[in-house]
Structures are given as C-alpha cells and as structure tokens.
Design a protein around this motif. Structure first.
Motif, PDB file in Angstrom:
ATOM      1  N   GLY A  32       5.085   7.361   5.779  1.00 46.39           N
ATOM      2  CA  GLY A  32       3.254   6.371   4.955  1.00 46.39           C
ATOM      3  C   GLY A  32       4.481   7.027   3.128  1.00 46.39           C
ATOM      4  O   GLY A  32       5.985   7.376   3.365  1.00 46.39           O
ATOM      5  N   VAL A  33       3.598   7.136   2.475  1.00 42.11           N
ATOM      6  CA  VAL A  33       4.219   7.573   1.444  1.00 42.11           C
ATOM      7  C   VAL A  33       4.195   8.302   0.813  1.00 42.11           C
ATOM      8  O   VAL A  33       3.033   9.382   1.229  1.00 42.11           O
ATOM      9  CB  VAL A  33       3.031   6.673   0.275  1.00 42.11           C
ATOM     10  N   THR A  34       5.420   8.838   0.658  1.00 41.02           N
ATOM     11  CA  THR A  34       5.088  10.319   0.225  1.00 41.02           C
ATOM     12  C   THR A  34       5.043  11.070  -1.083  1.00 41.02           C
ATOM     13  O   THR A  34       6.081  10.174  -2.129  1.00 41.02           O
ATOM     14  CB  THR A  34       6.447  10.902   0.473  1.00 41.02           C
ATOM     15  N   PRO A  77       8.664   5.280  -0.953  1.00 43.19           N
ATOM     16  CA  PRO A  77       7.066   4.330  -0.622  1.00 43.19           C
ATOM     17  C   PRO A  77       7.373   4.312   0.870  1.00 43.19           C
ATOM     18  O   PRO A  77       7.966   4.566   1.605  1.00 43.19           O
ATOM     19  CB  PRO A  77       8.085   3.249  -1.212  1.00 43.19           C
ATOM     20  N   LYS A  78       6.702   3.516   2.026  1.00 43.46           N
ATOM     21  CA  LYS A  78       5.921   3.763   2.746  1.00 43.46           C
ATOM     22  C   LYS A  78       7.880   2.506   3.283  1.00 43.46           C
ATOM     23  O   LYS A  78       7.705   1.849   2.508  1.00 43.46           O
ATOM     24  CB  LYS A  78       4.574   2.820   3.181  1.00 43.46           C
ATOM     25  N   HIS A 124       8.121  -1.228   2.443  1.00 43.95           N
ATOM     26  CA  HIS A 124       7.880  -1.353   1.264  1.00 43.95           C
ATOM     27  C   HIS A 124       9.404  -1.855   0.164  1.00 43.95           C
ATOM     28  O   HIS A 124      10.247  -0.811  -0.112  1.00 43.95           O
ATOM     29  CB  HIS A 124       6.926  -0.680   0.581  1.00 43.95           C
ATOM     30  N   ASP A 125       8.576  -2.470  -0.988  1.00 46.23           N
ATOM     31  CA  ASP A 125      10.214  -2.293  -1.363  1.00 46.23           C
ATOM     32  C   ASP A 125       9.499  -2.099  -3.377  1.00 46.23           C
ATOM     33  O   ASP A 125      10.506  -2.498  -4.508  1.00 46.23           O
ATOM     34  CB  ASP A 125      10.414  -4.049  -1.845  1.00 46.23           C
ATOM     35  N   THR A 126       7.600  -2.339  -3.656  1.00 46.12           N
ATOM     36  CA  THR A 126       7.242  -1.860  -4.693  1.00 46.12           C
ATOM     37  C   THR A 126       6.446  -0.692  -5.128  1.00 46.12           C
ATOM     38  O   THR A 126       6.557  -0.429  -3.816  1.00 46.12           O
ATOM     39  CB  THR A 126       6.519  -2.603  -4.865  1.00 46.12           C
ATOM     40  N   VAL A 127       6.954  -0.241  -5.962  1.00 42.70           N
ATOM     41  CA  VAL A 127       6.127   1.501  -5.948  1.00 42.70           C
ATOM     42  C   VAL A 127       5.525   0.288  -7.409  1.00 42.70           C
ATOM     43  O   VAL A 127       6.089   0.753  -8.506  1.00 42.70           O
ATOM     44  CB  VAL A 127       7.272   2.597  -6.293  1.00 42.70           C
ATOM     45  N   SER A 128       4.092   1.602  -7.404  1.00 41.60           N
ATOM     46  CA  SER A 128       3.191   1.228  -8.586  1.00 41.60           C
ATOM     47  C   SER A 128       2.853   2.937  -9.286  1.00 41.60           C
ATOM     48  O   SER A 128       2.625   4.018  -7.973  1.00 41.60           O
ATOM     49  CB  SER A 128       2.464   0.710  -8.778  1.00 41.60           C
TER      50      SER A 128
END
Lengths: 112, 115
Positions: free
Chosen positions: B3-5, B25-26, B29-33
């Motif tokens: 998952g997201v760390t 990111p997970k 996935h290619d996008t981080v907010s």
C-alpha cells in the motif's frame, strides 16, 4: 468558496442497527464522490465511490446514494458493528477532477 | 501488494526549520497527492504530482513544495516552518484514467509538530 459539508458532526447508533451518514455538496461541477473512513491515528480508508451518472452504488454492507438535484449524498451502513466506529468523510472532485475536496467529517459511535 | 507508505511517522521541528516528508505510492499507481489534516478537520489538498510535474496546487503558500521521482515516489518540503504547520500530512496515490484521477488511496500519514 464551494465546499463539501456534513449535516451532523456526531452519530451514535446501536450495534446491529443501520447507520446513515449524510453529506451536502455545493459544487455543481463535481462529478465524482468518495466516502472515506478514518480511525484514530490512521489515514483515511477508501470505502466506496460513485460517479455522477449513477444514483446508487452498493458495496459490502455499504450503499452510497447520490441526489444531484439537491446536491446530497449519503452513506448507509447495514448492521453496524463496533469496528465501524470512526470518523467518516465525504469528498468530491470539484472542478478539476484531480484534488479531492473534503468536509469536516462525521464521528460514528457504535454502542453495544 | 504494497500500500501507500510514508516516512517518518512522527516528526518534531522548531519554528523556522525546514522539513522533508516522503511517500511511496501503491504498486501500479502513477500519481501522488499531498494533503494537510489539522486536528478535527478534513484533509486539505496541497498539490498533486503526475509525470514528475505538479499538476494542480491547492491554497498553500510557496513554502510548500514537492517533487516526484521517476519511480513515482514523492517528497513534500516545507520551509520556514510555522506553528500553524503542525498537522497530519497525508499522501494519497492514484492511477490516471482518461486524464482524471479517481480512487485515491491514503497512507498512514506523518504527524508533524512544530514547537
């Protein structure tokens, strides 16, 4: 500015009952909505989402209803369990479709 | 599937200092907010990174900056820390679909305390 808001800051339900958490949004351009659950000390956990071309979507024990006419959505939790106790946030996509616009949250307390 | 760390988990800084927070990111996935969550409030959008560029920015001052690396991981930097920057900083990852981002999955957050 436009924002997502919640009708009730706290909700107390008995274990086994159904819960309904409501949310009003004001941005008519929003076309995507998400519900998150956040437990103390943790990040928000994705529950269910819905796009504006739908009125209802069901998941495991959860249902999201979207009423675009009055800009309202709700999260229904069936047979609420103690593990459902948390803060619930609704969020919408706003104008851009990138950022999520969150409300303040509703605290759900499940009593035995 | 990871998952997201986020790292670190907790951080204490002094007013005026600078801080760097990290996010992976997970998988897939290619996008981080990045979001800032004050106590008792909902998360507030800071910015989003896609293809190593800032795609959208929320209402935060230039003291807040970020970066995305080729492996999609991301950093959030905050300069000249103020007491009001104390908050939970959340990273969310997602996958671009049709030019949009839909499901955003959050990490556990970094609790920043500024004294």
């Amino acid at each position: 500015g436009e924002s997502v808001g919640l009708h009730l800051p706290t909700l107390s339900v008995q274990e086994g009952d159904n819960s309904i958490i409501n949310c009003a949004y004001s941005n008519s351009a929003s076309d995507y909505f998400i519900w998150y659950k956040q437990e103390s000390g943790k990040g928000p956990q994705f529950i269910i989402d819905i796009r504006s071309n739908m009125d209802k979507r069901q998941g495991q024990r959860v249902t999201v209803l979207l009423n675009k006419t009055v800009k309202h959505l709700s999260l229904q939790i069936a047979a609420t369990q103690p593990g459902d106790s948390a803060v619930y946030f609704c969020a919408d996509s706003g104008n851009s479709g990138y950022a999520l616009n969150f409300g303040k949250g509703t605290s759900l307390l499940v009593t035995p | 599937d990871a998952g997201v760390t986020q790292s670190p988990t907790h951080l204490i800084k002094t007013r005026g200092q600078q801080v760097t927070l990290r996010c992976s990111p997970k998988s897939g996935h290619d996008t981080v907010s990045w979001y800032q969550q004050a106590l008792g409030q909902g998360p507030q959008f800071i910015f989003q990174y896609y293809e190593e560029e800032e795609r959208q920015r929320g209402n935060f001052p230039d003291r807040f900056s970020g970066h995305q690396f080729p492996n999609y991981s991301s950093e959030l930097n905050v300069n000249a820390l103020l007491l009001g920057d104390s908050a939970l900083y959340l990273c969310a990852s997602s996958l671009v679909s049709g030019g949009r981002t839909y499901e955003q999955y959050f990490g556990p957050g970094t609790r920043l305390t500024v004294t």
